[in-house]
Design a protein around this motif. Structure first.
Motif, short mmCIF file in Angstrom:
data_model
loop_
_atom_site.label_atom_id
_atom_site.label_comp_id
_atom_site.label_asym_id
_atom_site.label_seq_id
_atom_site.Cartn_x
_atom_site.Cartn_y
_atom_site.Cartn_z
N VAL A 5 5.45 -18.09 -67.58
CA VAL A 5 6.67 -17.68 -68.25
C VAL A 5 7.80 -17.87 -67.24
O VAL A 5 7.67 -17.46 -66.08
CB VAL A 5 6.63 -16.21 -68.71
N ALA A 6 8.89 -18.48 -67.67
CA ALA A 6 10.04 -18.71 -66.80
C ALA A 6 11.24 -17.97 -67.37
O ALA A 6 11.68 -18.27 -68.49
CB ALA A 6 10.34 -20.20 -66.67
N CYS A 7 11.75 -17.01 -66.61
CA CYS A 7 12.94 -16.25 -67.02
C CYS A 7 14.12 -16.72 -66.18
O CYS A 7 14.06 -16.71 -64.95
CB CYS A 7 12.71 -14.76 -66.80
N THR A 8 15.20 -17.08 -66.85
CA THR A 8 16.36 -17.61 -66.13
C THR A 8 17.20 -16.53 -65.48
O THR A 8 17.86 -16.79 -64.48
CB THR A 8 17.25 -18.44 -67.07
N HIS A 9 17.20 -15.31 -66.05
CA HIS A 9 17.97 -14.22 -65.46
C HIS A 9 17.54 -12.90 -66.07
O HIS A 9 16.64 -12.86 -66.92
CB HIS A 9 19.47 -14.45 -65.60
N PHE A 10 18.18 -11.81 -65.63
CA PHE A 10 17.68 -10.46 -65.89
C PHE A 10 18.10 -9.87 -67.22
O PHE A 10 17.61 -8.79 -67.60
CB PHE A 10 18.11 -9.51 -64.77
N HIS A 11 19.00 -10.47 -67.97
CA HIS A 11 19.41 -9.90 -69.25
C HIS A 11 18.21 -9.84 -70.20
O HIS A 11 17.38 -10.74 -70.22
CB HIS A 11 20.55 -10.71 -69.88
N THR A 12 18.16 -8.78 -71.00
CA THR A 12 16.94 -8.48 -71.74
C THR A 12 16.57 -9.54 -72.76
O THR A 12 15.38 -9.74 -73.06
CB THR A 12 17.06 -7.10 -72.41
N ASP A 13 17.54 -10.27 -73.32
CA ASP A 13 17.17 -11.33 -74.26
C ASP A 13 16.61 -12.55 -73.55
O ASP A 13 16.24 -13.54 -74.19
CB ASP A 13 18.34 -11.71 -75.17
N HIS A 14 16.51 -12.46 -72.22
CA HIS A 14 15.90 -13.53 -71.42
C HIS A 14 14.75 -13.01 -70.57
O HIS A 14 13.85 -13.77 -70.21
CB HIS A 14 16.95 -14.18 -70.51
N MET A 15 14.80 -11.74 -70.20
CA MET A 15 13.75 -11.10 -69.41
C MET A 15 13.47 -9.76 -70.07
O MET A 15 14.02 -8.73 -69.71
CB MET A 15 14.20 -10.93 -67.95
N ASP A 16 12.59 -9.79 -71.06
CA ASP A 16 12.35 -8.64 -71.91
C ASP A 16 11.02 -7.98 -71.54
O ASP A 16 9.95 -8.54 -71.74
CB ASP A 16 12.33 -9.08 -73.38
N GLY A 17 11.11 -6.75 -71.01
CA GLY A 17 9.89 -6.06 -70.63
C GLY A 17 8.94 -5.86 -71.80
O GLY A 17 7.71 -5.93 -71.63
N ALA A 18 9.49 -5.65 -73.00
CA ALA A 18 8.66 -5.42 -74.17
C ALA A 18 7.96 -6.69 -74.65
O ALA A 18 7.04 -6.63 -75.47
CB ALA A 18 9.50 -4.83 -75.30
N THR A 19 8.39 -7.82 -74.15
CA THR A 19 7.71 -9.09 -74.40
C THR A 19 6.78 -9.46 -73.25
O THR A 19 5.62 -9.82 -73.44
CB THR A 19 8.72 -10.22 -74.63
N LEU A 20 7.30 -9.34 -72.03
CA LEU A 20 6.54 -9.81 -70.87
C LEU A 20 5.32 -8.96 -70.57
O LEU A 20 4.25 -9.49 -70.23
CB LEU A 20 7.46 -9.86 -69.65
#
Length: 284
Positions: free
Chosen positions: A84-99
């Protein structure tokens, strides 16, 4: 490079379970900035937002973050994921409930995040440090035989670094065999951007097109390329395919699909503009 946009029947889960590419790469839109990339050997998720965590977070306050489109696939229906590649920390890009549930289902998955956001990623997900690979602009990571990813800078809406000098916002250039895919992350144009993108020689660019406004900025919501800017950058870098995304998720921060389609019809240069769509396999 051969390219096709192929509509498939049934659900995305059925499609992913039924077949994998024998040659080339298949690409599927997950909504917002999210994509699933399948090389036949590796499956990579980019910025997946498959929960409703932002609607819950902002319920009854601020801008409504109710989803305009449901997740095209449930986390429980995902096939095995390698990265999984996350570009930055905003939740629609780095979502704890998904990851977090992805990591629970696939313990061997590696999650790429900006080095500047390693601590935030751990806090969002509750996962240990072994789950993450930190990367910074200018670095290249080998993902497997014939597969690698190079991180470049992104400006959302500024080029921002942490105290250690690591960039908070990144774009990722994937070299997957003979196919090169560039996901810009959330960004606006900035000095030096074209040279960094051109060096990656992408066959297809995944660019946000929701734009930005002073009203949103004053509310703390930073923006992205406008549609025209995305087209200009893609054309300047001689990218054959521009796949426009980052729309249709939140009503306060989107662009009408028909505007993208009209711009695509009006295109006369060598770059082909497409609007990201559900139910389509983009095959390279």
């Amino acid at each position: 490079m051969a390219f096709a946009a192929l509509r498939f029947s049934g659900t995305l889960a059925h499609k992913l379970a039924a077949s994998r590419p024998e040659t080339g790469v298949s690409l599927y839109w997950l909504g917002q900035a999210g994509f699933l990339v399948d090389t036949g050997r590796l499956r990579i998720l980019i910025d997946p937002y498959l929960s409703d965590s932002l609607a819950q977070k902002y319920r009854d306050r601020g801008f409504s973050h109710e989803r305009m489109m449901p997740p095209p696939i449930e986390i429980a229906d995902l096939p095995p994921i390698d990265f999984v590649a996350c570009t930055h920390f905003h939740t629609d890009h780095m979502d704890g409930a998904t990851l977090a549930p992805i990591a629970e289902r696939f313990p061997a998955v590696s999650i790429l995040v900006p080095k500047a956001s390693l601590k935030v990623a751990a806090e969002k997900t509750g996962l240990g440090p072994n789950s993450f690979i930190g990367v910074d602009a200018g670095e290249t990571l080998v993902l497997g035989e014939g597969a690698e990813v190079t991180a470049v800078r992104a400006a959302h809406e500024e080029l921002t670094r942490d105290e250690a000098g690591h960039h908070l916002f990144l774009g990722y250039g994937f070299r997957l065999g003979h196919v090169r895919i560039f996901h810009s992350g959330d960004t606006i144009p900035f000095e030096g951007q074209l040279a960094e993108i051109e060096a990656l020689k992408p066959d297809i660019a995944l660019f946000p097109v929701n734009g930005r406004s002073e009203a949103l900025r004053s509310a703390g919501i930073v923006g992205n390329f406008t549609l025209d800017e995305a087209v200009e950058v893609a054309e300047a870098c001689a990218i054959p395919i521009l796949l426009a995304h980052h729309f249709g998720m939140f009503a306060f921060n989107t662009v009408a699909p028909e505007i993208i389609d009209a711009r695509a019809v009006a295109m006369t240069g060598k770059t082909r503009l497409l609007r990201a769509r559900e139910g389509i396999e983009y095959r390279l």
